[in-house]
Design an enzyme around this catalytic site. Structure first.
Site, short mmCIF file in Angstrom:
data_model
loop_
_atom_site.label_atom_id
_atom_site.label_comp_id
_atom_site.label_asym_id
_atom_site.label_seq_id
_atom_site.Cartn_x
_atom_site.Cartn_y
_atom_site.Cartn_z
N THR A 1 4.68 13.58 -66.80
CA THR A 1 4.62 12.11 -67.61
C THR A 1 3.33 11.42 -66.79
OG1 THR A 1 6.93 12.22 -67.73
CG2 THR A 1 5.92 10.35 -68.31
N ASP B 1 1.80 16.87 -62.43
CA ASP B 1 3.10 16.12 -62.76
C ASP B 1 3.10 16.19 -64.39
OD1 ASP B 1 5.23 13.95 -62.95
OD2 ASP B 1 3.24 12.84 -63.37
N ASP C 1 0.93 10.69 -60.65
CA ASP C 1 0.36 9.19 -61.07
C ASP C 1 1.64 8.36 -60.41
OD1 ASP C 1 2.17 10.40 -62.92
OD2 ASP C 1 2.03 8.33 -64.11
P1 ADP Z 1 7.65 13.01 -64.08
O1 ADP Z 1 8.04 13.85 -62.96
O2 ADP Z 1 7.55 13.76 -65.45
O3 ADP Z 1 6.64 11.98 -63.73
P2 ADP Z 1 10.04 11.09 -63.13
O4 ADP Z 1 10.23 11.70 -61.85
O5 ADP Z 1 9.16 9.66 -62.89
O6 ADP Z 1 9.18 12.18 -64.21
O7 ADP Z 1 11.26 10.89 -64.07
C1 ADP Z 1 12.30 11.93 -64.08
C2 ADP Z 1 13.44 11.44 -65.08
O8 ADP Z 1 14.10 10.60 -64.27
C3 ADP Z 1 12.95 10.96 -66.22
O9 ADP Z 1 12.82 11.89 -67.29
C4 ADP Z 1 14.15 10.09 -66.48
O10 ADP Z 1 15.09 10.75 -67.04
C5 ADP Z 1 14.54 9.57 -65.09
N1 ADP Z 1 13.86 8.33 -65.06
C6 ADP Z 1 12.89 7.96 -64.03
N2 ADP Z 1 12.52 6.49 -64.02
C7 ADP Z 1 13.23 6.03 -65.00
C8 ADP Z 1 13.52 4.87 -65.50
N3 ADP Z 1 12.54 3.93 -65.08
N4 ADP Z 1 14.14 4.45 -66.57
C9 ADP Z 1 15.04 5.51 -66.94
N5 ADP Z 1 14.81 6.86 -66.50
C10 ADP Z 1 13.91 6.98 -65.65
MG MG Z 2 4.35 10.80 -63.34
#
Ligand code: ADP
Ligand code: MG
Length: 632
Positions: free
Chosen positions: A333, A331, A522
């Protein structure tokens, strides 16, 4: 020496506790008995030598074998009752046969060898077990509870979340909590294997099991006992032997077959040669403990060793899954990056102000656990904005948040989630960082660009995975614009963006059909993918959902420790295979030599015992040494 029957014993627990199937009590009785018997047999051997000078050694020798061999016979009788074929049973047959042909001294020597081997095996295996249970004794049982101006010495189990305790320098921190006063450096080696101390000050999080090195700390209790990170480690390791690796079943079967083969070969030898000594030697020479006891010892040793450096493996089955891994999905972030985002730029839409944009976003994110939400709230607080509480709040993992404030709906998240994909901010997109969009009361207020820092070891970890022949994938819910640059820099083999949590899971599931896949994540959004993977790996700082869904937890968030765990798993596999091959070869050659009459029963017993110990010690090399961090 316990070898299980391949048919009837499939469901029995792992022989990592070979000495105590009936509980600790039986184990104490058994190993004491073995030691006493061993001394008795040694005495009888000397005695029968002396007596043989007078011509009648046989009776004394037979009695000594019967008495000294009692622990072996007792096991054999029990094994007959349970209808399983064991080494004790085949040894009993050999001993009775030796006595029947008046080979008394031989019988005595063999009894002595077998008993000595049991003592040594007990010592090795229990050392392995102790290395792991020592983890448990690590946490202090008492803490200094602040109550007004006084300090009360309180048992740790009586502490509640919200209590404040004092941790003096040099002592072990008993709870997970937040530093309320003081500063110090803490050593988390017991948790993460990282012995370089970390500086902590007011507001920082500390973990139970870390050593407070320099200053006094006031800590507000958050989690106690089994709920702490440390408690989870211990629990996972304690239960690890319940989720047995499939190879343990194979080991039990192989061991059972070896005993059967030895007995069959002995039958054949007797039929062809009519030589009772050769027949006895055939039975005696074949050992199987290197397989039966060595396999679970290697696996538990590796799990204990991984726990030492901060990788919690929740069962032998996952260790086995790791050693044949060929694909790792990461993943973005919070996994490849610190997940500690900073708000970089505000892009208010025409007609909206930056403050309006930030305020709306902060209100909606005020209850969010997501790194994006925390970054927005932190920035708003730094700017001195007072963030009003929203009335309703909902989080759609992988997309964004929705909240209601003064009758207006606020949405923050991906362009798709917030505006149905109608707005894409070209400026923000071009910034190459994570971008979220904000709508309040149906009005588009603009977007926010957030920067995240890749973990310094991420690139090295990915290179190391490639060197191990593993393919890497980056799966993220973020946009291509925010991902491309990082994916190239880290040199992952493939990356996919804009994945919703379910899509991440179904992509991982599809990969796992063809390949053996580990998913490292995570967030709440990663939990379904962690479960879909062959092995799920969660970052220690990740959400509780991720850590629950995962099979392995990396306490210190260090991706290189994941690579270390993988190497350790492969080493465990090699050790187990060495023992399998070694045992089969020694047994086959031994049986051949014995059948051809080249081995006396005593030589056979020596080969059996020596080779077995060699294999047990080979497995024991995986058991971690004494804890480095035992506190002051
Ligand atoms: P990753 O897969 O990189 O861990 P996430 O799946 O958590 O990322 O998030 C994907 C996208 O969804 C983020 O880039 C953002 O645009 C949006 N997003 C997720 N959670 C939030 C939040 N709490 N506030 C705003 N945008 C969010
Ligand atoms: Mg993540």
């Amino acid at each position: 020496m316990r070898v299980s029957n391949p048919v009837s014993n499939a469901a029995e627990t792992a022989p990592i506790a070979p000495a105590e199937p009936e509980g600790v009590h039986a184990s104490v009785g058994r190993s004491d008995l073995i030691r006493i018997a061993l001394i008795g047999v040694a005495a009888a051997m000397i005695g029968s030598r002396v007596w043989s000078a007078f011509g009648h050694p046989h009776m004394l020798g037979a009695v000594a074998v019967a008495v000294g061999g009692y622990p072996i016979f007792r096991e054999a009788v029990r094994d007959i009752a349970h209808r399983r074929m064991t080494m004790e049973l085949s040894m009993t047959i050999a001993l009775v046969a030796a006595l029947a042909i008046s080979e008394t001294l031989t019988a005595l020597l063999i009894t002595g060898f077998v008993l000595a081997a049991e003592v040594l095996e007990d010592l090795t295996v229990s050392r392995g077990r102790r290395a792991i249970s020592r983890l448990l004794d690590f946490l202090p049982r008492h803490a200094s509870l602040r109550s007004g101006d006084t300090l009360l010495d309180t048992p740790v189990d009586e502490l509640r979340a919200g209590d404040r305790i004092l941790v003096v320098p040099g002592s072990c921190i008993p709870v997970d909590g937040t530093v309320m006063d003081g500063e110090s450096s803490v050593d988390q080696a017991a948790l993460t294997g990282e012995s370089r101390p970390v500086d902590v000050t007011v507001g920082d999080h500390v973990l139970a099991g870390s050593i407070n090195r320099s200053g006094a700390l006031d800590v507000e209790v958050e989690r106690v006992g089994p709920d702490t990170t440390f408690g989870r480690i211990v629990e996972a390791v304690e239960h690890a032997s319940e989720r047995r690796a499939p190879i343990q079943k194979i080991a039990d079967r192989l061991a059972g077959y070896l005993v059967y083969c030895a007995i069959a070969a002995a039958g054949l030898t007797f039929a062809m040669t009519r030589d009772p000594r050769a027949t006895i030697s055939v039975i005696i020479v074949a050992g199987a403990c290197g397989v039966a006891a060595g396999t679970p010892l290697a696996i538990l040793g590796a799990i204990g060793r991984a726990a030492r450096f901060g990788a919690i493996i929740k069962g032998g089955i996952y260790l086995e899954a790791l050693w044949s891994l060929d694909t790792v999905v990461l993943d973005k972030t919070g996994t490849l990056t610190f997940g500690d985002l900073r708000l970089k730029t505000l892009y208010p839409s025409s007609g909206a102000s930056g403050t309006e944009l930030l305020e709306a976003a902060a209100i909606a994110e005020s209850r969010s656990e997501h790194p994006i939400g925390r970054a927005i709230v932190a920035h708003a607080t730094r700017r001195g904005l007072t963030v009003r509480e929203p009335v309703r709040f909902s989080y759609t993992p992988g997309q964004g948040v929705r909240a209601t404030c003064s009758g207006e709906d606020i949405l923050v998240g991906t362009s798709e989630f917030v505006t149905g994909g109608r707005f894409v901010d070209p400026l923000a997109e071009a910034s190459g960082s994570t971008t979220v969009f904000v709508v309040r009361g149906g009005r588009f207020l603009g977007s926010l660009a957030l920067a995240d820092v890749p973990r310094p070891e991420a690139q090295q970890a990915i290179a190391a995975l490639h060197a191990l022949g593993i393919k890497t994938y980056l799966f993220t819910g973020d946009t291509p614009a925010a991902t491309e640059h990082m994916a190239r820099e880290l040199a992952v083999d493939h990356f996919e963006t804009g994945l919703l949590p379910d899509e991440k899971a179904s992509r991982v599931r599809a990969l796992a059909k063809r390949r053996r896949v580990a998913m490292v994540g995570d967030g709440v959004n990663d939990a379904p993918a962690l479960m879909a993977a062959t092995v799920g790996v969660a970052m220690g700082s990740g959400t509780d959902v991720a850590k629950e869904s995962a099979d392995i937890v990396l306490i210190g968030d260090d991706l290189l420790k994941f690579v270390d765990t993988l190497r350790l798993a492969r080493r465990t596999r090699n050790t187990i295979i060495q023992n399998f091959v070694g045992t089969v070869v020694v047994d086959a050659v031994g049986i051949g030599l014995a059948a051809a009459g080249f081995l006396t029963p005593v030589m056979a017993a020596f080969i059996h015992v020596a080779s077995e110990l060699l294999f047990i010690l080979n497995a024991a090399r995986l058991v971690p040494g004494p804890a480095r961090n035992t506190g002051p």
